[in-house]
Design a protein around this motif. Structure first.
Motif, PDB file in Angstrom:
ATOM      1  N   PHE A 134       0.833  -1.199   0.000  1.00 45.83           N
ATOM      2  CA  PHE A 134       0.000   0.000   0.000  1.00 45.83           C
ATOM      3  C   PHE A 134       0.870   1.253   0.000  1.00 45.83           C
ATOM      4  O   PHE A 134       0.651   2.182  -0.777  1.00 45.83           O
ATOM      5  CB  PHE A 134      -0.949   0.014   1.203  1.00 45.83           C
ATOM      6  N   TYR A 135       1.872   1.281   0.869  1.00 45.05           N
ATOM      7  CA  TYR A 135       2.700   2.480   0.991  1.00 45.05           C
ATOM      8  C   TYR A 135       3.589   2.698  -0.240  1.00 45.05           C
ATOM      9  O   TYR A 135       3.867   3.841  -0.594  1.00 45.05           O
ATOM     10  CB  TYR A 135       3.513   2.453   2.287  1.00 45.05           C
ATOM     11  N   THR A 136       4.004   1.633  -0.912  1.00 40.50           N
ATOM     12  CA  THR A 136       4.795   1.812  -2.137  1.00 40.50           C
ATOM     13  C   THR A 136       3.893   2.005  -3.352  1.00 40.50           C
ATOM     14  O   THR A 136       4.067   2.965  -4.099  1.00 40.50           O
ATOM     15  CB  THR A 136       5.756   0.621  -2.389  1.00 40.50           C
ATOM     16  N   ASP A 137       2.929   1.122  -3.559  1.00 40.38           N
ATOM     17  CA  ASP A 137       2.109   1.155  -4.772  1.00 40.38           C
ATOM     18  C   ASP A 137       1.044   2.252  -4.747  1.00 40.38           C
ATOM     19  O   ASP A 137       0.855   2.949  -5.743  1.00 40.38           O
ATOM     20  CB  ASP A 137       1.436  -0.196  -5.001  1.00 40.38           C
ATOM     21  N   SER A 138       0.344   2.410  -3.641  1.00 38.57           N
ATOM     22  CA  SER A 138      -0.749   3.384  -3.580  1.00 38.57           C
ATOM     23  C   SER A 138      -0.277   4.787  -3.232  1.00 38.57           C
ATOM     24  O   SER A 138      -0.777   5.766  -3.772  1.00 38.57           O
ATOM     25  CB  SER A 138      -1.802   2.937  -2.564  1.00 38.57           C
ATOM     26  N   LEU A 139       0.673   4.892  -2.286  1.00 42.30           N
ATOM     27  CA  LEU A 139       1.137   6.216  -1.868  1.00 42.30           C
ATOM     28  C   LEU A 139       2.392   6.666  -2.607  1.00 42.30           C
ATOM     29  O   LEU A 139       2.744   7.841  -2.570  1.00 42.30           O
ATOM     30  CB  LEU A 139       1.376   6.249  -0.355  1.00 42.30           C
ATOM     31  N   GLY A 140       3.089   5.743  -3.253  1.00 43.26           N
ATOM     32  CA  GLY A 140       4.272   6.109  -4.015  1.00 43.26           C
ATOM     33  C   GLY A 140       5.512   6.372  -3.181  1.00 43.26           C
ATOM     34  O   GLY A 140       6.453   7.001  -3.652  1.00 43.26           O
ATOM     35  N   LEU A 141       5.544   5.883  -1.929  1.00 46.37           N
ATOM     36  CA  LEU A 141       6.705   6.096  -1.068  1.00 46.37           C
ATOM     37  C   LEU A 141       7.767   5.034  -1.327  1.00 46.37           C
ATOM     38  O   LEU A 141       7.468   3.946  -1.816  1.00 46.37           O
ATOM     39  CB  LEU A 141       6.284   6.064   0.403  1.00 46.37           C
ATOM     40  N   THR A 142       9.003   5.342  -0.975  1.00 54.77           N
ATOM     41  CA  THR A 142      10.127   4.437  -1.177  1.00 54.77           C
ATOM     42  C   THR A 142      10.519   3.790   0.140  1.00 54.77           C
ATOM     43  O   THR A 142      10.766   4.496   1.130  1.00 54.77           O
ATOM     44  CB  THR A 142      11.339   5.216  -1.742  1.00 54.77           C
ATOM     45  N   GLN A 143      10.573   2.464   0.156  1.00 54.25           N
ATOM     46  CA  GLN A 143      11.016   1.758   1.355  1.00 54.25           C
ATOM     47  C   GLN A 143      12.518   1.949   1.501  1.00 54.25           C
ATOM     48  O   GLN A 143      13.277   1.772   0.552  1.00 54.25           O
ATOM     49  CB  GLN A 143      10.676   0.267   1.278  1.00 54.25           C
ATOM     50  N   THR A 144      12.946   2.317   2.716  1.00 46.80           N
ATOM     51  CA  THR A 144      14.362   2.591   2.963  1.00 46.80           C
ATOM     52  C   THR A 144      15.032   1.540   3.828  1.00 46.80           C
ATOM     53  O   THR A 144      16.252   1.544   3.953  1.00 46.80           O
ATOM     54  CB  THR A 144      14.543   3.966   3.629  1.00 46.80           C
ATOM     55  N   GLY A 145      14.243   0.681   4.455  1.00 45.87           N
ATOM     56  CA  GLY A 145      14.858  -0.330   5.301  1.00 45.87           C
ATOM     57  C   GLY A 145      13.840  -1.218   5.973  1.00 45.87           C
ATOM     58  O   GLY A 145      12.623  -1.041   5.828  1.00 45.87           O
TER      59      GLY A 145
END
Length: 126
Positions: free
Chosen positions: A22-33
């Motif tokens: 959800f946070y990557t695909d829907s919100l467009g945020l980048t996972q950092t760790g």
């Protein structure tokens, strides 16, 4: 000094994989760790968001996190295009039009993440 500290907002999630998508695909945020406890970390502005595995029911019914944006209607449309569903309200103190509420010198729109956390977009008006 705390006034100069980078802030990480921790949100409870019951399904880390679902929340991560959800946070990557829907919100467009980048996972950092990823923490040893399974917490997923995402870059967000000058801080970060941590998605910490917790039992069901740990989510708050109130706004847990708000993103300040420069063009609220455009951000609402962009997130809707990614499948985010916004909440609408019509009460004595709060009414949304096109998912957006006017609140004095700002306006806001709310939605839930995949885990039930209440998130907000807000724009400060000039």
């Amino acid at each position: 000094m705390l006034t100069e500290s980078t802030i990480t907002t921790m949100l409870p999630v019951t399904d880390s994989a679902r929340a991560g998508h959800f946070y990557t695909d829907s919100l467009g945020l980048t996972q950092t760790g990823r923490g040893e406890d399974g917490t997923l970390y995402f870059a967000a502005g000058a801080g970060a968001i941590g998605l910490r595995p917790m039992p069901a029911g740990a989510q708050s019914e109130n706004t847990a996190l708000s993103f300040e944006v420069g063009d609220l209607p455009a951000e609402v449309r962009a997130l809707e295009d990614r499948g985010v569903r916004f909440q609408d309200f019509e009460t004595d103190g709060l009414k949304t039009v096109g998912h957006i509420a006017e609140l004095g010198n700002e306006r806001a729109a709310w939605f839930n993440d995949s885990e039930g956390n209440v998130l907000c977009l807000h724009e400060v008006l000039s």
